[in-house]
Every structure is written in C-alpha cells, then in structure tokens.
Design an enzyme around this catalytic site. Sequence first.
Site, PDB file in Angstrom:
ATOM      1  N   ASP A  53       1.308   0.091 -11.838  1.00 20.67           N
ATOM      2  CA  ASP A  53       0.267   1.121 -11.731  1.00 20.67           C
ATOM      3  C   ASP A  53       0.509   2.240 -12.729  1.00 20.67           C
ATOM      4  O   ASP A  53      -0.423   2.715 -13.397  1.00 20.67           O
ATOM      5  CB  ASP A  53       0.227   1.689 -10.311  1.00 20.67           C
ATOM      6  CG  ASP A  53      -0.137   0.645  -9.271  1.00 20.67           C
ATOM      7  OD1 ASP A  53      -0.813  -0.332  -9.639  1.00 20.67           O
ATOM      8  OD2 ASP A  53       0.255   0.818  -8.107  1.00 20.67           O
ATOM      9  N   HIS A  61      -4.514   1.972  -2.169  1.00 20.95           N
ATOM     10  CA  HIS A  61      -5.451   1.543  -3.211  1.00 20.95           C
ATOM     11  C   HIS A  61      -6.840   1.298  -2.626  1.00 20.95           C
ATOM     12  O   HIS A  61      -7.859   1.703  -3.198  1.00 20.95           O
ATOM     13  CB  HIS A  61      -4.950   0.258  -3.873  1.00 20.95           C
ATOM     14  CG  HIS A  61      -3.801   0.447  -4.799  1.00 20.95           C
ATOM     15  ND1 HIS A  61      -3.828   1.323  -5.857  1.00 20.95           N
ATOM     16  CD2 HIS A  61      -2.582  -0.161  -4.838  1.00 20.95           C
ATOM     17  CE1 HIS A  61      -2.674   1.257  -6.511  1.00 20.95           C
ATOM     18  NE2 HIS A  61      -1.896   0.361  -5.907  1.00 20.95           N
ATOM     19  N   GLU A 117      -0.955  -1.052  -0.560  1.00 22.61           N
ATOM     20  CA  GLU A 117      -2.256  -1.673  -0.830  1.00 22.61           C
ATOM     21  C   GLU A 117      -3.369  -0.966  -0.061  1.00 22.61           C
ATOM     22  O   GLU A 117      -4.506  -0.877  -0.552  1.00 22.61           O
ATOM     23  CB  GLU A 117      -2.209  -3.156  -0.462  1.00 22.61           C
ATOM     24  CG  GLU A 117      -1.259  -3.986  -1.302  1.00 22.61           C
ATOM     25  CD  GLU A 117      -1.625  -3.989  -2.776  1.00 22.61           C
ATOM     26  OE1 GLU A 117      -2.779  -3.658  -3.120  1.00 22.61           O
ATOM     27  OE2 GLU A 117      -0.745  -4.306  -3.595  1.00 22.61           O
TER      28      GLU A 117
END
Length: 318
Positions: A160, A88, A85
């Site tokens: 993703d 991202h 995360e």
Amino acid sequence: LKRISVADPPGKEEVAKELATRTPGMSGADLANVCNEAALVAARANRTGVLMEDFDSALDRVIGGLEKKNLVMSPEEKRTVAYHEAGHAIAGWYLEHALPLLKVSIVPRGTAALGYAQYHPQERMLFSQEQLMDHLCMTLGGRAAEALFFDTVTTGAADDFNKVTKIAYSSVKEWGMGSTVGRLSYPASEAEQQYYQPYSDRTARAIDEEVRQLVKDAFDRTLDLLRKHRDDVESVAQLLLKNEKIDHHDMVRLLGKRPFGDETRSFDDIIDESARREQAAALDAAAAEQAPPRIQEPQPAAAAAVQWDSTRGNGARR
C-alpha cells in the site's frame, strides 16, 4: 466435461448476471478459463451440475491463485488481516471517487500471501485531485484500521505504501497538482536520474516535504472516516473472520447501498433499465406492424420516366 452443465437452479441467466458483476475488465478468454475451472470443481465433487459456489471457487482460483492449505495463520494474524481489509473496504465504500468492493478474501493464495481484495474498476482516462485523494485514502485504509484497532502496526501495508508513494510523487512532480513544482513536470526516469537531476537540492527537499504533507493529510482523513464508521469496520471484520470472504452483496446487507447516486447502481438496476428499453422498443415495433398500411399516391402524369440504356451506360429519358 461435456456432460457437465450449469445447474438449474441457479440457471444460466442468473450465473451470467452474477459473473458479469464479479468479472469487470475480464476478456472472453478469462471468462472461458473461469467456466472451465468451475466445471473442474464440480467434476471433483462428482456432480454433473455446476453450482454458484463452484464459480466462486473458480474465480478465487483464477484471480488469487491456488489456495495455500499448508500456510496456517495464527489467530492474531488472521484478525489483523481481517481488520486491515475491512479498513480498505469501508474507506472505499464511503469515499465517492474510490473503488467499491467486489470481493475480499483472507484465505492465503498463490499470488496473495494473506488473501486478496477485488474492487470494481472504473474506466477513467483523466483523474482529478479529488479522485486521487480518495484513492490515496482508500489505499491507506488498511494501515489506518490497524492503527485504530490495535496497539501496534504490522508490515502488511508495505505494498500500500509503495502505491501511495508513487501516486503522491507523481501528483507533485509530473501532474502539476502541487505548489512546489507548479506547472512544471519532472517525470521519473531511473536511467536519467543516475546522472542528471533537473532541479536543485532545495527543490528536491521542498518536493519531499509537500509529498509527506499530502500523505499525512490523506492518512488523517482516513483515520477520521474510520473513526466515524468504527462500528461498520467492526461488522465487516467480524464477518470476514467468520466466513473468510465477503462480496458486494454482503457489504450492501451490512452497510446499505453506497450513498453516491447513479454511479453505484446495482447490476439489477442496470438490467431492469435495459429490459425496460427492450420492452419499449418491442412495443414500438408491434405498434408499427399493426398500423394500417400507407396508401401510395399516384405520381403526376407530367412526371417523366427514366429507363436505363445498357448500351450507352447511362439513363435515357423517354
């Protein structure tokens, strides 16, 4: 719940301002659901005042679903999710056309087995090649972070890759952004593809090769970006491991404001600008009220008066 109200502090205005930054795109019914859920959280804690953390819990509940307290991740899994995360988040922070982070959590919830991330949506109807490339790079940021910080990669990037594949193939086949198809368009239709393919096998292989190269270029660019900001990825991941969730304010404290001008203005900047406009309008109205009244000049004697004749239904001159 009628006796429960917003605590002061923070007060209704501060809560409304914070919710406005955290809930872009939500309808009035969605916001009412968040407020009701926050009141329930406060009631369970035997409080009559709803605190900001109650609204935080309510947003997590509405967006991500119920917390799965019976699902316990191992320390290694938790660390992998945190760096995934963080990849991202850093990619979205330093790419101009990507979506900036609003909140990310690594707490397992109903609709998100390993946590969820919320990004600020941008109301666009048209997308340029640069914007699509930045979006591809941000979507690949999780796998790039895993490849950069771990000896192996995991299945966490499956969703993703699904998004990346759809965008890449649409760019080449439908939107005229590739050299293989050019200004032609072959929209994906599962029903038609079962019986008819509107291009040759040679063209299909060329499309596949161009899509693979497009995704490879996006992944390499993302890796270079994360290598450049490796310390930032580390900082965000460690904060996630410590607090299990971070928001836009935490990102600003760690990294500073996004370096892309007015598009990334904070909500406070927008509110201040709105307040300045309202203040200027109020000053103009006050100045207009204090101005001396204008003297009505008499009409020339030669001007004719017009009187309404109700019997004839028109204006009669006299």
